[in-house]
Design a protein around this motif. Sequence first.
Motif, PDB file in Angstrom:
ATOM      1  N   GLU A 194      -6.825   2.696  -0.239  1.00  0.00           N
ATOM      2  CA  GLU A 194      -5.859   3.600  -0.834  1.00  0.00           C
ATOM      3  C   GLU A 194      -5.459   4.675   0.170  1.00  0.00           C
ATOM      4  O   GLU A 194      -6.192   4.941   1.126  1.00  0.00           O
ATOM      5  CB  GLU A 194      -6.431   4.259  -2.089  1.00  0.00           C
ATOM      6  CG  GLU A 194      -7.637   5.120  -1.833  1.00  0.00           C
ATOM      7  CD  GLU A 194      -8.274   5.652  -3.091  1.00  0.00           C
ATOM      8  OE1 GLU A 194      -7.865   5.248  -4.191  1.00  0.00           O
ATOM      9  OE2 GLU A 194      -9.175   6.479  -2.967  1.00  0.00           O
ATOM     10  N   ILE A 254     -11.186  -1.614  -2.460  1.00  0.00           N
ATOM     11  CA  ILE A 254      -9.903  -0.988  -2.747  1.00  0.00           C
ATOM     12  C   ILE A 254      -9.566  -0.152  -1.528  1.00  0.00           C
ATOM     13  O   ILE A 254     -10.390   0.630  -1.053  1.00  0.00           O
ATOM     14  CB  ILE A 254      -9.991  -0.095  -3.995  1.00  0.00           C
ATOM     15  CG1 ILE A 254     -10.246  -0.931  -5.234  1.00  0.00           C
ATOM     16  CG2 ILE A 254      -8.726   0.734  -4.154  1.00  0.00           C
ATOM     17  CD1 ILE A 254     -10.527  -0.112  -6.468  1.00  0.00           C
ATOM     18  N   LEU A 285       0.832  -1.211   0.000  1.00  0.00           N
ATOM     19  CA  LEU A 285       0.000   0.000   0.000  1.00  0.00           C
ATOM     20  C   LEU A 285       0.862   1.253   0.000  1.00  0.00           C
ATOM     21  O   LEU A 285       0.569   2.217  -0.728  1.00  0.00           O
ATOM     22  CB  LEU A 285      -0.930  -0.008   1.214  1.00  0.00           C
ATOM     23  CG  LEU A 285      -1.898   1.165   1.326  1.00  0.00           C
ATOM     24  CD1 LEU A 285      -2.813   1.226   0.110  1.00  0.00           C
ATOM     25  CD2 LEU A 285      -2.723   1.045   2.587  1.00  0.00           C
ATOM     26  N   ASN A 316      -5.049  10.137  -4.408  1.00  0.00           N
ATOM     27  CA  ASN A 316      -6.055   9.915  -5.444  1.00  0.00           C
ATOM     28  C   ASN A 316      -6.436  11.264  -6.042  1.00  0.00           C
ATOM     29  O   ASN A 316      -7.166  12.043  -5.443  1.00  0.00           O
ATOM     30  CB  ASN A 316      -7.289   9.222  -4.852  1.00  0.00           C
ATOM     31  CG  ASN A 316      -8.255   8.783  -5.912  1.00  0.00           C
ATOM     32  OD1 ASN A 316      -8.218   9.250  -7.039  1.00  0.00           O
ATOM     33  ND2 ASN A 316      -9.137   7.874  -5.553  1.00  0.00           N
ATOM     34  N   THR A 357      -6.171   6.557   5.236  1.00  0.00           N
ATOM     35  CA  THR A 357      -6.569   5.585   4.227  1.00  0.00           C
ATOM     36  C   THR A 357      -8.063   5.689   3.963  1.00  0.00           C
ATOM     37  O   THR A 357      -8.827   6.165   4.798  1.00  0.00           O
ATOM     38  CB  THR A 357      -6.230   4.145   4.673  1.00  0.00           C
ATOM     39  OG1 THR A 357      -6.865   3.888   5.918  1.00  0.00           O
ATOM     40  CG2 THR A 357      -4.736   3.947   4.805  1.00  0.00           C
ATOM     41  N   ARG A 358      -8.447   5.221   2.793  1.00  0.00           N
ATOM     42  CA  ARG A 358      -9.858   5.221   2.382  1.00  0.00           C
ATOM     43  C   ARG A 358     -10.182   3.832   1.858  1.00  0.00           C
ATOM     44  O   ARG A 358      -9.416   3.258   1.087  1.00  0.00           O
ATOM     45  CB  ARG A 358     -10.062   6.263   1.285  1.00  0.00           C
ATOM     46  CG  ARG A 358     -11.441   6.243   0.687  1.00  0.00           C
ATOM     47  CD  ARG A 358     -11.555   7.200  -0.509  1.00  0.00           C
ATOM     48  NE  ARG A 358     -11.291   8.574  -0.106  1.00  0.00           N
ATOM     49  CZ  ARG A 358     -10.393   9.370  -0.684  1.00  0.00           C
ATOM     50  NH1 ARG A 358      -9.656   8.931  -1.666  1.00  0.00           N
ATOM     51  NH2 ARG A 358     -10.227  10.603  -0.272  1.00  0.00           N
ATOM     52  N   HIS A 376       2.600   1.346  -3.628  1.00  0.00           N
ATOM     53  CA  HIS A 376       1.716   1.488  -4.791  1.00  0.00           C
ATOM     54  C   HIS A 376       0.569   2.470  -4.571  1.00  0.00           C
ATOM     55  O   HIS A 376      -0.172   2.773  -5.510  1.00  0.00           O
ATOM     56  CB  HIS A 376       1.156   0.121  -5.190  1.00  0.00           C
ATOM     57  CG  HIS A 376       2.224  -0.863  -5.543  1.00  0.00           C
ATOM     58  ND1 HIS A 376       3.002  -0.743  -6.654  1.00  0.00           N
ATOM     59  CD2 HIS A 376       2.643  -1.976  -4.897  1.00  0.00           C
ATOM     60  CE1 HIS A 376       3.868  -1.749  -6.702  1.00  0.00           C
ATOM     61  NE2 HIS A 376       3.670  -2.512  -5.644  1.00  0.00           N
ATOM     62  N   LYS A 377       0.351   2.896  -3.355  1.00  0.00           N
ATOM     63  CA  LYS A 377      -0.671   3.878  -2.964  1.00  0.00           C
ATOM     64  C   LYS A 377      -2.098   3.352  -3.024  1.00  0.00           C
ATOM     65  O   LYS A 377      -3.016   3.998  -2.581  1.00  0.00           O
ATOM     66  CB  LYS A 377      -0.607   5.168  -3.796  1.00  0.00           C
ATOM     67  CG  LYS A 377       0.758   5.774  -3.957  1.00  0.00           C
ATOM     68  CD  LYS A 377       1.363   6.128  -2.632  1.00  0.00           C
ATOM     69  CE  LYS A 377       2.663   6.875  -2.809  1.00  0.00           C
ATOM     70  NZ  LYS A 377       3.843   6.045  -2.741  1.00  0.00           N
ATOM     71  N   ARG A 378      -2.325   2.181  -3.588  1.00  0.00           N
ATOM     72  CA  ARG A 378      -3.667   1.604  -3.685  1.00  0.00           C
ATOM     73  C   ARG A 378      -3.546   0.109  -3.944  1.00  0.00           C
ATOM     74  O   ARG A 378      -2.774  -0.319  -4.796  1.00  0.00           O
ATOM     75  CB  ARG A 378      -4.401   2.253  -4.862  1.00  0.00           C
ATOM     76  CG  ARG A 378      -5.734   1.626  -5.162  1.00  0.00           C
ATOM     77  CD  ARG A 378      -6.337   2.189  -6.412  1.00  0.00           C
ATOM     78  NE  ARG A 378      -6.522   3.611  -6.283  1.00  0.00           N
ATOM     79  CZ  ARG A 378      -6.944   4.395  -7.245  1.00  0.00           C
ATOM     80  NH1 ARG A 378      -7.194   3.900  -8.426  1.00  0.00           N
ATOM     81  NH2 ARG A 378      -7.112   5.679  -7.060  1.00  0.00           N
ATOM     82  N   ILE A 379      -4.319  -0.683  -3.195  1.00  0.00           N
ATOM     83  CA  ILE A 379      -4.345  -2.123  -3.443  1.00  0.00           C
ATOM     84  C   ILE A 379      -5.787  -2.609  -3.364  1.00  0.00           C
ATOM     85  O   ILE A 379      -6.638  -1.981  -2.739  1.00  0.00           O
ATOM     86  CB  ILE A 379      -3.451  -2.921  -2.456  1.00  0.00           C
ATOM     87  CG1 ILE A 379      -3.885  -2.696  -1.018  1.00  0.00           C
ATOM     88  CG2 ILE A 379      -1.993  -2.581  -2.648  1.00  0.00           C
ATOM     89  CD1 ILE A 379      -3.162  -3.561  -0.010  1.00  0.00           C
ATOM     90  N   SER A 380      -6.043  -3.732  -3.995  1.00  0.00           N
ATOM     91  CA  SER A 380      -7.366  -4.351  -3.972  1.00  0.00           C
ATOM     92  C   SER A 380      -7.287  -5.589  -3.090  1.00  0.00           C
ATOM     93  O   SER A 380      -6.382  -6.419  -3.241  1.00  0.00           O
ATOM     94  CB  SER A 380      -7.782  -4.737  -5.389  1.00  0.00           C
ATOM     95  OG  SER A 380      -9.021  -5.376  -5.362  1.00  0.00           O
TER      96      SER A 380
END
Length: 184
Positions: A114, A112, A28, A119, A95-96, A31-35
Amino acid sequence: MRHGKKFNHLGRKAAHRKAMLSNMATSLILHKRISTTLAKAKELKKYLEPLVTRAKEDTTHNRRMAFAYLKNKEAIIELFGEVISKVATRPGGYTRIIKTGFRLGDNAEMCIIELVDFNELMLKDAQPAKKTTRRSRRGSGKAAGSEDAAKAEIAQEEAPAEATEEPKAPEASADSAEEETDNK
């Protein structure tokens, strides 16, 4: 018994759970965002947010504490560098979690997770919008005024064209009124 043990064990032993959360936090940060699944994302949020808060103060002790959790030098450099430069003024909530539906194989709820300030699409929406005033349903002064102004401009454009021609409509109506009185 599990008296007071409220966190989600995620169906894993302690060592597996710690390693998984460490790897997810590293991903996270890089990459700033993960699923992931919703349950894992909620646990990751509890795991990562104290680290980000600790990283606001760049000391050797805080770097070593963060390294004990993440175990990745690149993630530590990114956390204490780029991530903190964006969230330094934020008091929390780094985080969101955005729900994305259900996974096909086992119907697990997916999402997701992030970092909030990375974003660009959400940041555009977060710009302070102009304050709007409450308007009645009957119509506002601006909208009616703009329509009246447009009609006035059209009338002014047509008026010079009509001024060159002789007005026939008023004379015809007067003549027709005289004829009607003569016929009676």
